[in-house]
Design an enzyme around this catalytic site. Structure first.
Site, PDB file in Angstrom:
ATOM      1  N   TYR A  20      96.844  -8.906  87.102  1.00  0.00           N
ATOM      2  CA  TYR A  20      95.563  -8.488  87.779  1.00  0.00           C
ATOM      3  C   TYR A  20      95.293  -9.400  88.702  1.00  0.00           C
ATOM      4  CZ  TYR A  20      95.771  -6.069  83.152  1.00  0.00           C
ATOM      5  OH  TYR A  20      96.173  -5.322  82.021  1.00  0.00           O
ATOM      6  N   TYR A 148      90.508   2.849  77.738  1.00  0.00           N
ATOM      7  CA  TYR A 148      91.960   2.125  78.574  1.00  0.00           C
ATOM      8  C   TYR A 148      92.941   2.118  77.227  1.00  0.00           C
ATOM      9  CZ  TYR A 148      94.789  -1.792  80.085  1.00  0.00           C
ATOM     10  OH  TYR A 148      95.981  -2.488  80.290  1.00  0.00           O
ATOM     11  N   ASP A 242      94.430   4.632  69.221  1.00  0.00           N
ATOM     12  CA  ASP A 242      94.884   3.432  69.728  1.00  0.00           C
ATOM     13  C   ASP A 242      94.292   2.426  68.931  1.00  0.00           C
ATOM     14  OD1 ASP A 242      95.659   1.318  71.191  1.00  0.00           O
ATOM     15  OD2 ASP A 242      95.156   2.269  73.318  1.00  0.00           O
ATOM     16  N   LYS A 271      98.929  -6.220  69.757  1.00  0.00           N
ATOM     17  CA  LYS A 271      98.044  -7.341  69.874  1.00  0.00           C
ATOM     18  C   LYS A 271      98.081  -8.484  68.672  1.00  0.00           C
ATOM     19  CE  LYS A 271      95.425  -6.363  73.719  1.00  0.00           C
ATOM     20  NZ  LYS A 271      95.495  -7.050  74.962  1.00  0.00           N
TER      21      LYS A 271
HETATM   22  C1  LIG Z   1      93.433  -0.277  73.260  1.00  0.00           C
HETATM   23  C2  LIG Z   1      94.676  -0.852  74.170  1.00  0.00           C
HETATM   24  N1  LIG Z   1      95.795  -0.060  74.392  1.00  0.00           N
HETATM   25  C3  LIG Z   1      96.671  -0.289  75.116  1.00  0.00           C
HETATM   26  C4  LIG Z   1      96.590  -1.803  75.501  1.00  0.00           C
HETATM   27  C5  LIG Z   1      97.831  -2.165  76.235  1.00  0.00           C
HETATM   28  O1  LIG Z   1      98.638  -3.327  75.651  1.00  0.00           O
HETATM   29  P1  LIG Z   1      99.658  -4.035  76.424  1.00  0.00           P
HETATM   30  O2  LIG Z   1      98.691  -5.177  77.192  1.00  0.00           O
HETATM   31  O3  LIG Z   1     100.317  -4.973  75.304  1.00  0.00           O
HETATM   32  O4  LIG Z   1     100.573  -3.453  77.183  1.00  0.00           O
HETATM   33  C6  LIG Z   1      95.550  -2.626  75.377  1.00  0.00           C
HETATM   34  C7  LIG Z   1      95.454  -3.933  76.198  1.00  0.00           C
HETATM   35  O5  LIG Z   1      94.461  -4.460  76.112  1.00  0.00           O
HETATM   36  C8  LIG Z   1      94.441  -2.217  74.543  1.00  0.00           C
HETATM   37  O6  LIG Z   1      93.365  -2.760  74.417  1.00  0.00           O
END
Ligand SMILES: Cc1ncc(COP(=O)(O)O)c(C=O)c1O
Length: 421
Positions: A20, A148, A242, A271
């Protein structure tokens, strides 16, 4: 303040491409020497209290001795072995434990190595579930504004294009329907209408339950999740939660879906899965989804298998992390953090230019009316001894659950001071 950079930084930085970042104009990242508990020790000797637990991963703090010991032991036995045609104890133990702590019949675990890929797998699973039944028209995913789900091409297509990071790709990715979450009568009516008209085109409905994270740390009620479940059930649709941000206690229950009493058909985790120590992710499917792939026909198999899938070190770390949830009062600590964030951030409401302050579980958010220079705010916070990463118009705190009340008060106090300056 000018700081002396270590030799490894001078030698390596011209060869790295950072996340980023506009590499031409971005300030160089801060060199880190080590981590310890909730502290980041910079190479120049400064020490920062981490307010965001390394993108919400380090839920037990850094370098937890129990996770370190488990990974060290696993390193001696077997760091990694391919998962195609072979299997191992840390992965199967972890799969069984995840199935045990997740609600309902979320019983089949597919391991990957990042959150974005876990979401890709969830999307692929959902599409193929219908293909295996001969339904070829279900190629779209209903996602929600401010959502996201990752940075890979498939997941970018279900992120809110206005969320900023991927707006340059708008119009170039497979178009996906995007609605407001059904938070009130009007948006619920629009959601229901959309499903009535388009359900036969949908592979799945996808949402970050309770908190839309990287899209702006926006909260919604558990009732919204019940509406999504009811809509999906009315049309026999697949519902994907998610929980990459919310999973493992962040919102106050082990998984956000528990707060709503709703069981999705597929859940994605990453995470905090390994307590912030190793790259690991999981896509967990319900019995119904798994049954859609159970066949004598090889073409109905899920054709996915990342090289480092179910890495044994990462699975050992995840098992040790779940031990800590079992043995230590993590969810109680989350409720104490919630109180500490509420006490520490509520006074920000009185500061000029603050639009909102909100707290859920171990997530605290201060939203500004306008944040013209998030990097300048970050620099001021570093000078005040805390590590945060403001974005868009917010500065948020997602501390480790093990952060003491004193440290949390230091973090919120420093943030208040910086915002008031
Ligand atoms: C809700 C959600 N899904 C997917 C992702 C993507 O995960 P990664 O950064 O491990 O690819 C994130 C990352 O912040 C997230 O917060």
């Amino acid at each position: 303040m000018t700081v002396k950079l270590p030799a490894w930084f001078e030698a390596g930085f011209p060869h790295i491409w950072n996340p980023y970042s506009q590499m031409k104009t971005a300030a160089p990242p801060l060199p880190v020497a080590r981590t310890d508990g909730v502290r980041i020790h910079l190479a120049d000797g400064r020490v920062l209290i981490d307010g965001i637990a390394s993108w919400w991963t380090a839920c037990h703090g850094y370098n937890h001795p129990h996770i370190r010991a488990a990974v060290t032991k696993q390193l001696e036995i077997m760091p990694h072995v391919m998962f195609g045609g072979l299997t191992h104890e840390p992965a199967l133990t972890l799969a069984a434990r995840l199935a045990g702590i997740l609600p309902g019949d979320l019983n089949r675990v597919f391991f990957t190595d990042s959150g974005s890929v876990a979401v890709e797998v969830a999307m692929k699973m959902a599409m193929q579930f219908w293909l295996n039944r001969g339904e070829r028209g279900r190629t779209r995913f209903l996602a929600f504004n401010d959502g996201y789900h990752g940075d890979t091409l498939g997941t970018m297509a279900v992120c809110d294009p206005g969320e900023g990071m991927h707006s340059i790709f708008t119009g170039l990715l497979p178009p996906q329907p995007m609605l407001d979450l059904p938070v009130d009568d009007a948006s619920t009516a629009a959601f229901d209408r959309f499903l009535d008209e388009h359900h036969h085109e949908l592979a799945a409905i996808m949402v970050e339950p309770l908190i839309q994270g990287a899209g702006g740390m926006i909260f919604h009620d558990a009732e919204v999740l019940r509406r999504l479940r009811a809509g999906a059930d009315r049309h026999g649709l697949i519902l994907i939660f998610d929980e990459i941000f919310t999973g493992f206690g962040r919102t106050g229950t082990m998984f956000a879906c528990e707060a709503a009493g709703v069981v999705p058909d597929i859940v994605t985790l990453s995470k905090a899965l390994t307590g912030g120590t190793m790259a690991l992710a999981a896509t967990v499917a319900s019995d119904r989804i798994f049954a859609g792939f159970w066949s004598d026909d090889g073409a109905q198999a899920l054709m996915h298998g990342p090289t480092y899938m179910a890495n044994a070190l990462a699975c050992a770390a995840a098992n040790a992390s779940i031990d800590l949830f079992d043995r230590e009062p993590r969810l109680l600590q989350v409720s104490e953090i919630e109180q500490g964030l509420t006490d520490g951030l509520t006074p920000c409401r009185k500061i000029a230019g603050i639009a909102d302050v909100r707290v859920m579980g171990a997530v605290g958010v201060v939203q500004l009316k306008k944040l013209s220079d998030p990097k300048a705010l970050q620099r001021a916070c570093v000078e005040a001894g805390i590590w945060v990463r403001p974005f868009r118009d917010i500065v948020y705190l997602t501390p480790s659950f093990t952060m003491t009340a004193d440290d949390l008060a230091r973090v919120t106090g420093a943030l208040r001071k910086v915002l008031a300056a």
